[in-house]
Design a protein around this motif. Structure first.
Motif, PDB file in Angstrom:
ATOM      1  N   GLU A  98       0.832  -1.214   0.000  1.00  0.00           N
ATOM      2  CA  GLU A  98       0.000   0.000   0.000  1.00  0.00           C
ATOM      3  C   GLU A  98       0.860   1.255   0.000  1.00  0.00           C
ATOM      4  OE1 GLU A  98      -1.780   3.444   1.681  1.00  0.00           O
ATOM      5  OE2 GLU A  98      -0.489   2.135   2.867  1.00  0.00           O
ATOM      6  N   PHE A  99       1.888   1.283   0.848  1.00  0.00           N
ATOM      7  CA  PHE A  99       2.733   2.477   0.892  1.00  0.00           C
ATOM      8  C   PHE A  99       3.543   2.631  -0.392  1.00  0.00           C
ATOM      9  CE2 PHE A  99       6.720   4.616   1.663  1.00  0.00           C
ATOM     10  CZ  PHE A  99       6.278   5.804   2.210  1.00  0.00           C
ATOM     11  N   VAL A 104       4.982   5.843  -5.047  1.00  0.00           N
ATOM     12  CA  VAL A 104       5.222   6.006  -6.483  1.00  0.00           C
ATOM     13  C   VAL A 104       4.258   7.023  -7.075  1.00  0.00           C
ATOM     14  CG1 VAL A 104       5.112   4.828  -8.703  1.00  0.00           C
ATOM     15  CG2 VAL A 104       6.207   3.711  -6.762  1.00  0.00           C
ATOM     16  N   SER A 105       2.992   6.949  -6.684  1.00  0.00           N
ATOM     17  CA  SER A 105       2.012   7.901  -7.197  1.00  0.00           C
ATOM     18  C   SER A 105       2.325   9.326  -6.736  1.00  0.00           C
ATOM     19  CB  SER A 105       0.614   7.493  -6.724  1.00  0.00           C
ATOM     20  OG  SER A 105      -0.345   8.422  -7.154  1.00  0.00           O
ATOM     21  N   THR A 106       2.785   9.474  -5.501  1.00  0.00           N
ATOM     22  CA  THR A 106       3.117  10.805  -4.988  1.00  0.00           C
ATOM     23  C   THR A 106       4.308  11.401  -5.722  1.00  0.00           C
ATOM     24  OG1 THR A 106       2.250  10.220  -2.807  1.00  0.00           O
ATOM     25  CG2 THR A 106       3.745  12.104  -2.926  1.00  0.00           C
ATOM     26  N   VAL A 107       5.353  10.601  -5.924  1.00  0.00           N
ATOM     27  CA  VAL A 107       6.559  11.091  -6.599  1.00  0.00           C
ATOM     28  C   VAL A 107       6.251  11.483  -8.041  1.00  0.00           C
ATOM     29  CG1 VAL A 107       8.853  10.434  -7.410  1.00  0.00           C
ATOM     30  CG2 VAL A 107       8.137   9.825  -5.098  1.00  0.00           C
ATOM     31  N   LEU A 108       5.423  10.698  -8.715  1.00  0.00           N
ATOM     32  CA  LEU A 108       5.103  11.004 -10.114  1.00  0.00           C
ATOM     33  C   LEU A 108       4.232  12.245 -10.262  1.00  0.00           C
ATOM     34  CD1 LEU A 108       4.401   7.436 -11.554  1.00  0.00           C
ATOM     35  CD2 LEU A 108       6.459   8.838 -11.811  1.00  0.00           C
ATOM     36  N   ARG A 119       8.850  15.133  -0.584  1.00  0.00           N
ATOM     37  CA  ARG A 119       9.718  13.973  -0.367  1.00  0.00           C
ATOM     38  C   ARG A 119      10.139  13.862   1.091  1.00  0.00           C
ATOM     39  NH1 ARG A 119      13.722  13.283  -5.631  1.00  0.00           N
ATOM     40  NH2 ARG A 119      12.068  12.654  -7.083  1.00  0.00           N
ATOM     41  N   LEU A 120      10.436  14.976   1.720  1.00  0.00           N
ATOM     42  CA  LEU A 120      10.753  14.932   3.145  1.00  0.00           C
ATOM     43  C   LEU A 120       9.571  14.414   3.952  1.00  0.00           C
ATOM     44  CD1 LEU A 120      12.761  18.241   3.741  1.00  0.00           C
ATOM     45  CD2 LEU A 120      13.618  15.903   3.867  1.00  0.00           C
ATOM     46  N   ARG A 121       8.377  14.878   3.611  1.00  0.00           N
ATOM     47  CA  ARG A 121       7.189  14.391   4.311  1.00  0.00           C
ATOM     48  C   ARG A 121       6.986  12.900   4.054  1.00  0.00           C
ATOM     49  NH1 ARG A 121       3.849  17.803   2.437  1.00  0.00           N
ATOM     50  NH2 ARG A 121       3.900  19.273   4.164  1.00  0.00           N
ATOM     51  N   LEU A 122       7.295  12.457   2.849  1.00  0.00           N
ATOM     52  CA  LEU A 122       7.157  11.046   2.530  1.00  0.00           C
ATOM     53  C   LEU A 122       8.145  10.202   3.333  1.00  0.00           C
ATOM     54  CD1 LEU A 122       5.348   9.456   0.545  1.00  0.00           C
ATOM     55  CD2 LEU A 122       7.275   9.451  -1.045  1.00  0.00           C
ATOM     56  N   TYR A 123       9.361  10.709   3.520  1.00  0.00           N
ATOM     57  CA  TYR A 123      10.343   9.987   4.334  1.00  0.00           C
ATOM     58  C   TYR A 123       9.889   9.879   5.788  1.00  0.00           C
ATOM     59  CZ  TYR A 123      13.457  10.893   0.356  1.00  0.00           C
ATOM     60  OH  TYR A 123      14.014  10.957  -0.888  1.00  0.00           O
ATOM     61  N   LEU A 124       9.225  10.905   6.275  1.00  0.00           N
ATOM     62  CA  LEU A 124       8.746  10.881   7.652  1.00  0.00           C
ATOM     63  C   LEU A 124       7.566   9.924   7.828  1.00  0.00           C
ATOM     64  CD1 LEU A 124       8.913  14.694   8.477  1.00  0.00           C
ATOM     65  CD2 LEU A 124      10.435  12.916   9.332  1.00  0.00           C
ATOM     66  N   LEU A 125       6.717   9.847   6.812  1.00  0.00           N
ATOM     67  CA  LEU A 125       5.517   9.020   6.919  1.00  0.00           C
ATOM     68  C   LEU A 125       5.765   7.554   6.574  1.00  0.00           C
ATOM     69  CD1 LEU A 125       2.913  11.430   5.267  1.00  0.00           C
ATOM     70  CD2 LEU A 125       3.321  11.043   7.700  1.00  0.00           C
ATOM     71  N   CYS A 126       6.931   7.213   6.074  1.00  0.00           N
ATOM     72  CA  CYS A 126       7.181   5.843   5.640  1.00  0.00           C
ATOM     73  C   CYS A 126       7.756   4.973   6.743  1.00  0.00           C
ATOM     74  CB  CYS A 126       8.146   5.838   4.449  1.00  0.00           C
ATOM     75  SG  CYS A 126       9.882   6.074   4.900  1.00  0.00           S
TER      76      CYS A 126
END
Length: 343
Positions: A98-99, A104-108, A119-126
Motif C-alpha cells: 500500500e505504501f 510512487v504515485s506521490t513522486v510522479l 519527499r521529506l514528508r514522505l520519508y517521515l511518513l514511511c
C-alpha cells in the motif's frame, strides 16, 4: 563437518518448541525493523537540526529538536518492535504494498516547486511501512534456512550497531554542531556543514532499495497462500482497486490539509479500507493485525510530529546548500576615502 543446529532441533521431543522458535524469530525480525526505523529517524533529525541551525529564523524549532528525551526514544523503539512482532507477515506485506503504491504515485505527481517538501514528508511518513518492509524481507529471505535464528541474531547485531552510531551522531550534532561548525573543529560537523543538503537524496536511494526488496518479498509471501490462479485473481483484483481509490483520496486530502490531523485521518482511512477488504478475502487473524497496524502507524506519527511541523514551513526544503564558513570574518582593510576612483 560441524554445523550449528537450529533451535527446534535442540529438543525435538517438545512440540511447543517449534512455536517458541517461530515467536523468537518474529521478535528478532521486529527488532531489526525497529532499529531500521530508528536509523532513518535519527538521520532525518540530523538533517532537520542542521537546517534549523543554519537558519536564524528557525531558532525556536531548533530548540524543540534539541529538547527530545533519549528515554522516550527507547520507549518508542521498544513499542515499535513489539508491534512489528505481532502483526504477522501477511498484514505487513499489505502495508508495504500500500505504501509503495502511494509513494510512487506521490513522486510522479509532484510539481517541481514542492518536490523537496513532499519527499521529506514522505520519508517521515514511511517509517512504519519501512519496518514492515524489513520484517517481510527478512521473513522471505530466511524462509527455510537451517540457521534462521543465528542469521537473524547476526542481522540484529548489525542493525543495533548502525542504530547506535546514528543515535550518537544525532546527539553529537544537537549538542555541539553550532560550536564545531563555527570554529572548524570537528570533521563530522564540517562534513555536515558542507554536504548535509545531500542527505535526503542518500536516504531516498536507500529507501528505494529497501522497499524494492520489501515489495518482492510481500508479493511472494501473499502468493504462497493461494492454491490456484483464480484465488490469486480474486484477491489481487479488489486489492488493486482499493489501493487505487485510497491513493487518489489521500493525495487530494493531503494537498488540501497537510497538517498532522490530516495525516491521522489518512491513516484511519487507509487502515479502514484494508480492514473492509480483508473482511471479504482475508482471515480473522489478519483483521487483528490491521488494528495493531493502526496503532503502529499512530505510534510512528507521534514520534515525528515535530518534524512534520517543520515540513510545513514555507521554503524549508528549498534552502540553499550550507556554506562551509557560517561566520564571516570582518575585513581589516582600511576604508578608502570617498571620492577615490579605481585606476
Amino acid at each position: 563437518m560441524f554445523s550449528l543446529p537450529s533451535l527446534p532441533s535442540w529438543l525435538p521431543g517438545l512440540s511447543s518448541l517449534e512455536w517458541g522458535s517461530s515467536l523468537l524469530d518474529s521478535f528478532l525480525q521486529g527488532l531489526v525493523g525497529a532499529f531500521g526505523v530508528s536509523i532513518l529517524n535519527n538521520l532525518l533529525k540530523v538533517y532537520f537540526f542542521v537546517s534549523c541551525a543554519n537558519n536564524p529564523e528557525l531558532r525556536l524549532e531548533k530548540e524543540r529538536l534539541r529538547a527530545r528525551w533519549a528515554s522516550l526514544e527507547t520507549v518508542h523503539l521498544a513499542g515499535l518492535a513489539l508491534i512489528l512482532t505481532v502483526i504477522g507477515a501477511r498484514v505487513a506485506a499489505l502495508v508495504v504494498l500500500e505504501f509503495s503504491l502511494r509513494a510512487v504515485s506521490t513522486v510522479l505527481s509532484l510539481s517541481k516547486g514542492s518536490r523537496g517538501t513532499e519527499r521529506l514528508r514522505l520519508y517521515l511518513l514511511c517509517q512504519y511501512s519501512l519496518g514492515c518492509g524489513l520484517t517481510c524481507g527478512l521473513s522471505f529471505l530466511q524462509e527455510g534456512s537451517s540457521h534462521r535464528t543465528l542469521n537473524l541474531l547476526l542481522g540484529l547485531g548489525l542493525a543495533a550497531l548502525l542504530s547506535t552510531v546514528a543515535q550518537r551522531l544525532c546527539r553529537h550534532v544537537c549538542r555541539l554542531y553550532e560550536l564545531h561548525s563555527s570554529q572548524h573543529y570537528c570533521g563530522v560537523c564540517l562534513g555536515l556543514l558542507a554536504s548535509a543538503h545531500g542527505l535526503p537524496q542518500l536516504l531516498g536511494r536507500a529507501l528505494a532499495v529497501a522497499f524494492a526488496v520489501g515489495d518482492l518479498a510481500a508479493v511472494a509471501l501473499i502468493n504462497r497462500d493461494f492454491l490456484s490462479t483464480s484465488e490469486a485473481v480474486r484477491f489481487w483484483t479488489p486489492l488493486t482497486i482499493c489501493y487505487t481509490l485510497l491513493v487518489i483520496y489521500m493525495q487530494e486530502e493531503q494537498r488540501l490539509h497537510p497538517g498532522l490531523q490530516s495525516q491521522i485521518q489518512t491513516v484511519m482511512v487507509r487502515m479502514g479500507g484494508l480492514f473492509v477488504l480483508l473482511l471479504t478475502v482475508g482471515r480473522w487473524l489478519d483483521l487483528l493485525g490491521i488494528l495493531i497496524s493502526l496503532l503502529g502507524e499512530l505510534w510512528c506519527l507521534v514520534g515525528v510530529r515535530s518534524l512534520l511541523d517543520l515540513c510545513q514551513i514555507q521554503g524549508f526544503s528549498s534552502q540553499k546548500p550550507f556554506v562551509s564558513a557560517p561566520v564571516q570574518p570582518q575585513s581589516s582593510d582600511p576604508a578608502q576615502p570617498q571620492g577615490t576612483t579605481a585606476s
